[in-house]
Design an enzyme around this catalytic site. Sequence first.
Site, PDB file in Angstrom:
ATOM      1  N   ARG A 184      -9.052  64.052  14.549  1.00  0.00           N
ATOM      2  CA  ARG A 184      -7.988  63.627  15.456  1.00  0.00           C
ATOM      3  C   ARG A 184      -7.096  64.833  15.774  1.00  0.00           C
ATOM      4  NH1 ARG A 184     -10.749  60.025  16.675  1.00  0.00           N
ATOM      5  NH2 ARG A 184     -10.306  57.790  16.619  1.00  0.00           N
ATOM      6  N   GLU A 237      -4.396  63.237  24.807  1.00  0.00           N
ATOM      7  CA  GLU A 237      -5.664  63.125  25.551  1.00  0.00           C
ATOM      8  C   GLU A 237      -5.494  62.171  26.718  1.00  0.00           C
ATOM      9  OE1 GLU A 237      -8.668  61.959  22.713  1.00  0.00           O
ATOM     10  OE2 GLU A 237      -8.392  63.768  21.525  1.00  0.00           O
ATOM     11  N   HIS A 275     -13.322  64.829  23.997  1.00  0.00           N
ATOM     12  CA  HIS A 275     -13.471  63.767  22.989  1.00  0.00           C
ATOM     13  C   HIS A 275     -14.789  63.008  23.183  1.00  0.00           C
ATOM     14  CE1 HIS A 275     -11.122  60.871  20.152  1.00  0.00           C
ATOM     15  NE2 HIS A 275     -12.411  60.839  19.892  1.00  0.00           N
TER      16      HIS A 275
HETATM   17  C1  DGY Z   1     -13.851  57.042  16.963  1.00  0.00           C
HETATM   18  O1  DGY Z   1     -14.720  56.163  16.939  1.00  0.00           O
HETATM   19  O2  DGY Z   1     -12.809  56.953  16.330  1.00  0.00           O
HETATM   20  C2  DGY Z   1     -14.153  58.222  17.807  1.00  0.00           C
HETATM   21  O3  DGY Z   1     -13.191  59.198  17.725  1.00  0.00           O
HETATM   22  C3  DGY Z   1     -14.278  57.772  19.230  1.00  0.00           C
HETATM   23  O4  DGY Z   1     -13.034  57.331  19.655  1.00  0.00           O
END
Ligand code: DGY
Length: 329
Positions: free
Chosen positions: A243, A272, A291
Site C-alpha cells: 500500500r 491513487e 496498481h
Molecule cells: C488488493 O486486493 O488489496 C489489491 O491491492 C488490489 O486492490
Amino acid sequence: MSARKHVLVFRELPDDQLARLRAVHDVTVANPKVPAQRAAFDAALLTAQGLIGSSYPIDRGLLEAAPRLEAVSSVSVGVDNYDLAALHARGIVLCHTPGVLDETVADTVFALLMATSRRVVELSNLVRNGEWTKNVGEDLFGFDVHGKTLGLLGFGRIGQAIARRAALGFGMPVLYHARRPVDLGAQAPELQARAIHTPLDELLARADFVVAMLPLSESTRGMINADVFARMKPGAIFINGGRGATVDETALLAALDGGRLRAAGLDVFAKEPLPLASALRTHPRVTPLPHIGSATHETRHAMAELATTNLLQALAGEQPTAVYDTASA
Ligand code: DGY
C-alpha cells in the site's frame, strides 16, 4: 428458500458473477465514482443488505446511510478502504479475497524487480525513440537480479510467493521482517533455511532489494520513512507492492535524489490514481505502475468469484469462505 435481499454492486462485476447474485437477490449496480450513477448509489444504500465492490472508501458516514446493511464483500484482499471499527460495532460481516491473488501479485512484484534492475522500460523507450544508434555502453548497463539479497517487509502469503520466486528461481538469499517468525516448516517448507526472519536494521543493511508488502493500518502508515531509507544499503532498489501510504513519498524522493537508492519500482501510491503533479510519475529512476498487482483476467475473475461466493454465503446466514476479523483491528 431464503427471501431475496437487496444487493448493491458498487464496482463492475463480471457478467457470470452478476448472474449468480441476480438469481437469488435483487441487484442494483451503481458506481459512486461515476457522477451519473451517484444518485442511484445513494438511493440503493438506503435499502441495501449486501454491498460488493472495491476501491471506494466505505466509511462511517456511508455506513450510517445504509441502515439495513448485513454484509460487505470486498473484491480485494486489502481492507484499508473499510472502517473496521464501525463495521464491527454494527455487527456487519466483512469479507475479502485472500489466497486467489498471491501468485499474480508476486509476478507483478518480480516484474518490477527485473524492470528496475535491468532498466527495462528506460532501454525499451530508447529503442522506441530511435536512439539505439550504437552498442549499449556501460552507462546503460543494469545490475544482476540473480544471486542478490532480497529483503521483504511483510511476509504473508504474497511475501512468501515472492520469496519462492527469489530463492528457488533466482538463487537469492531471502531475509524477511515480520512481527513474528513464520513457521515455515508448516506453511512453506520449501523456504525453510532459505528465508530468514531478520531484525529490521540488519535486513535494511544487507538487502540489495527491499520489497514492501505491508497492509495499511495505523501502525504501518508512513512507516517507511527517511530513517528507514537512510538505513538501507547504498545502491539498494526499493519496490512497493503493498500500500502506497506505508511510504513517506517525500522521503523516498529524497533517497533517490540523494543517491541512497538506485531505483524504485512502485505499483501503489499514497494517492491513487497518482496525481499528475507527483514527482514520482516522471522521475527517471522510478518505474511506476497503475496498481495492477492482481490485474490479470484470470485473477480478477477469481477474486470476483470468491467475493460473490462470500456475499451469497453471508446473506444466507452461512459462514463466508473468507471473512475478515473486524474485531482484530
Ligand atoms: C488488493 O486486493 O488489496 C489489491 O491491492 C488490489 O486492490
